[in-house]
Enzyme design. Structure first.
Site, PDB file in Angstrom:
ATOM      1  N   ASN A 142       1.002  -1.261   0.013  1.00  0.00           N
ATOM      2  CA  ASN A 142       0.051   0.006   0.086  1.00  0.00           C
ATOM      3  C   ASN A 142       0.858   1.155   0.033  1.00  0.00           C
ATOM      4  OD1 ASN A 142      -1.877   1.955   0.819  1.00  0.00           O
ATOM      5  ND2 ASN A 142      -2.266   1.448   2.663  1.00  0.00           N
ATOM      6  N   TRP A 143       0.985   1.737  -1.115  1.00  0.00           N
ATOM      7  CA  TRP A 143       1.840   2.998  -1.144  1.00  0.00           C
ATOM      8  C   TRP A 143       1.186   4.441  -0.741  1.00  0.00           C
ATOM      9  CZ3 TRP A 143       3.695   2.660  -7.119  1.00  0.00           C
ATOM     10  CH2 TRP A 143       4.610   1.527  -7.075  1.00  0.00           C
ATOM     11  N   LYS A 144       0.045   4.154  -0.334  1.00  0.00           N
ATOM     12  CA  LYS A 144      -0.599   5.368   0.364  1.00  0.00           C
ATOM     13  C   LYS A 144      -0.358   6.679  -0.303  1.00  0.00           C
ATOM     14  CE  LYS A 144       0.354   3.201   4.839  1.00  0.00           C
ATOM     15  NZ  LYS A 144       0.490   3.227   6.405  1.00  0.00           N
ATOM     16  N   GLY A 169       2.947   1.587  10.904  1.00  0.00           N
ATOM     17  CA  GLY A 169       3.786   2.701  10.748  1.00  0.00           C
ATOM     18  C   GLY A 169       4.619   3.054  12.042  1.00  0.00           C
ATOM     19  N   SER A 200       3.843  -2.831  10.284  1.00  0.00           N
ATOM     20  CA  SER A 200       5.399  -2.946  10.355  1.00  0.00           C
ATOM     21  C   SER A 200       6.113  -4.180   9.889  1.00  0.00           C
ATOM     22  CB  SER A 200       5.876  -2.723  11.828  1.00  0.00           C
ATOM     23  OG  SER A 200       5.325  -1.233  11.948  1.00  0.00           O
ATOM     24  N   HIS A 212      -9.079   0.941   5.431  1.00  0.00           N
ATOM     25  CA  HIS A 212      -8.031   0.935   6.208  1.00  0.00           C
ATOM     26  C   HIS A 212      -8.006   2.106   7.356  1.00  0.00           C
ATOM     27  CE1 HIS A 212      -3.606   2.114   6.629  1.00  0.00           C
ATOM     28  NE2 HIS A 212      -3.415   1.132   6.120  1.00  0.00           N
ATOM     29  N   GLU A 218      -5.016  -5.558  10.606  1.00  0.00           N
ATOM     30  CA  GLU A 218      -3.841  -4.633  10.831  1.00  0.00           C
ATOM     31  C   GLU A 218      -4.054  -3.991  12.210  1.00  0.00           C
ATOM     32  OE1 GLU A 218      -2.243  -3.280   6.788  1.00  0.00           O
ATOM     33  OE2 GLU A 218      -3.918  -2.150   7.329  1.00  0.00           O
ATOM     34  N   GLY A 226       2.818  -1.222   4.234  1.00  0.00           N
ATOM     35  CA  GLY A 226       3.042   0.023   3.905  1.00  0.00           C
ATOM     36  C   GLY A 226       4.542   0.659   3.830  1.00  0.00           C
ATOM     37  N   GLY A 227       4.847   1.123   4.846  1.00  0.00           N
ATOM     38  CA  GLY A 227       6.663   1.663   4.587  1.00  0.00           C
ATOM     39  C   GLY A 227       7.313   0.859   3.887  1.00  0.00           C
ATOM     40  N   GLU A 277      -6.307   4.183   8.369  1.00  0.00           N
ATOM     41  CA  GLU A 277      -6.053   5.814   8.264  1.00  0.00           C
ATOM     42  C   GLU A 277      -7.325   6.220   7.537  1.00  0.00           C
ATOM     43  OE1 GLU A 277      -2.506   5.469   5.712  1.00  0.00           O
ATOM     44  OE2 GLU A 277      -1.410   4.696   7.788  1.00  0.00           O
TER      45      GLU A 277
HETATM   46  C1  PEP Z   1      -0.382  -0.075   6.496  1.00  0.00           C
HETATM   47  O1  PEP Z   1      -0.518   0.886   6.119  1.00  0.00           O
HETATM   48  O2  PEP Z   1      -1.324  -1.016   5.807  1.00  0.00           O
HETATM   49  C2  PEP Z   1       1.036  -0.804   6.968  1.00  0.00           C
HETATM   50  C3  PEP Z   1       0.813  -2.003   7.314  1.00  0.00           C
HETATM   51  O3  PEP Z   1       1.642   0.075   7.186  1.00  0.00           O
HETATM   52  P1  PEP Z   1       3.120  -0.172   7.765  1.00  0.00           P
HETATM   53  O4  PEP Z   1       3.533  -1.344   7.012  1.00  0.00           O
HETATM   54  O5  PEP Z   1       4.060   0.813   7.440  1.00  0.00           O
HETATM   55  O6  PEP Z   1       2.980  -0.529   9.232  1.00  0.00           O
END
Ligand code: PEP
Length: 253
Positions: free
Chosen positions: A11-13, A175, A215, A97, A169, A236-237, A99
């Site tokens: 997920n590139w957000k 994050g 993460s 999600h 999640e 994500g990251g 966020e």
């Molecule tokens: C996400 O946003 O779905 C996520 C899991 O982010 P991260 O891997 O950065 O924790």
């Protein structure tokens, strides 16, 4: 052993312009060309979807959007519909999600509307659920997840479940660098599968892929993926750099 094919999804957000997204996806295509035991998906921002779709054409990498509206068209300034996503080349859409829930007023009810609209349009939904840190500390993890699943998936038929991907999640792990331990993830994933089995039957529940997100990185992916009910990762990251994301896709090596 399960018959569920692992899925690593990025997920590139709100990262990467069109040209940056094209460059990253080109690299990813090269870096993951030899992998066929693992499904790969990326979710670039809306503005890059059509360009990235061109890069992914004929490859095995699947394209997802990060959100959508439940109506097909109309006076909804700033929103994007399922048919727009499909015409941009998406096969999947991430819904609910944390966020979106935290910053943009997404609720289980809007997730449910979007989920039904996505299924009706032929888009495969990746529905995100997860508890906050305080909810976990107060021992409410399972009741929060129950509510998110019951309300978010309300009205779905067993047949719809074949298209569904669930992503657990924990909000406290997104994050933050804090990852759920593989045991914590497995405990929740097994619980969620059990809940799905109660509603839709064991055979169907056994087919639903449940991803873990929070993460995930090259140093912890293999341990998480070794769990029976962890069928993949939503990242994500660590999905932003193609080399790092490719290491996740190659977690079996
Ligand atoms: C996400 O946003 O779905 C996520 C899991 O982010 P991260 O891997 O950065 O924790």
């Amino acid at each position: 052993m399960t018959s569920r094919k692992p899925l690593i999804a990025g997920n590139w957000k709100m990262h990467k312009t069109g040209p940056e997204a094209v460059e990253s996806s080109r690299q990813l295509v090269k870096l993951t060309a030899a992998v066929d035991q693992v499904d790969v998906m990326i979710a670039p921002p809306f503005t890059a979807l059509a360009q990235v779709a061109e890069v992914l054409r004929g490859t095995r990498i699947m394209l997802a959007a990060q959100n959508m509206h439940w109506e097909t068209r109309g006076a909804f300034t700033g929103e994007i519909s399922s048919e727009m996503l499909i015409s941009a080349g998406c096969t999947h859409v991430i819904l609910g999600h944390s966020e979106r829930r935290q910053f943009f007023g997404e609720t289980d009810q809007t997730v449910n509307l979007k989920l039904k609209a996505a299924l009706a349009a032929g888009l495969r939904p990746v529905v995100c659920i997860g508890e906050s840190e305080s909810e976990r500390e107060e021992g409410k993890t399972f009741s929060v997840l129950d509510k998110q699943v019951q309300n978010g998936l309300k009205g779905l038929l067993s047949d719809d479940l074949k298209e569904l991907i669930l992503a657990y999640e924990p909000v406290w792990a997104i994050g933050t660098g804090k990852t759920a331990s593989s045991q914590q993830a497995q405990e929740v994933h097994a619980y969620l599968r059990g809940q799905l089995a109660e509603t839709y039957g064991r055979a169907i529940a056994d087919k639903v892929r449940i991803l873990y997100g929070g993460s995930v990185k090259p140093s912890n992916v293999a341990e998480l993926m070794a769990m029976d009910d962890v069928d993949g990762a939503l990242v994500g990251g660590a999905s932003l750099d193609p080399e790092t994301f490719s290491k996740l896709v190659h977690y079996q090596n």
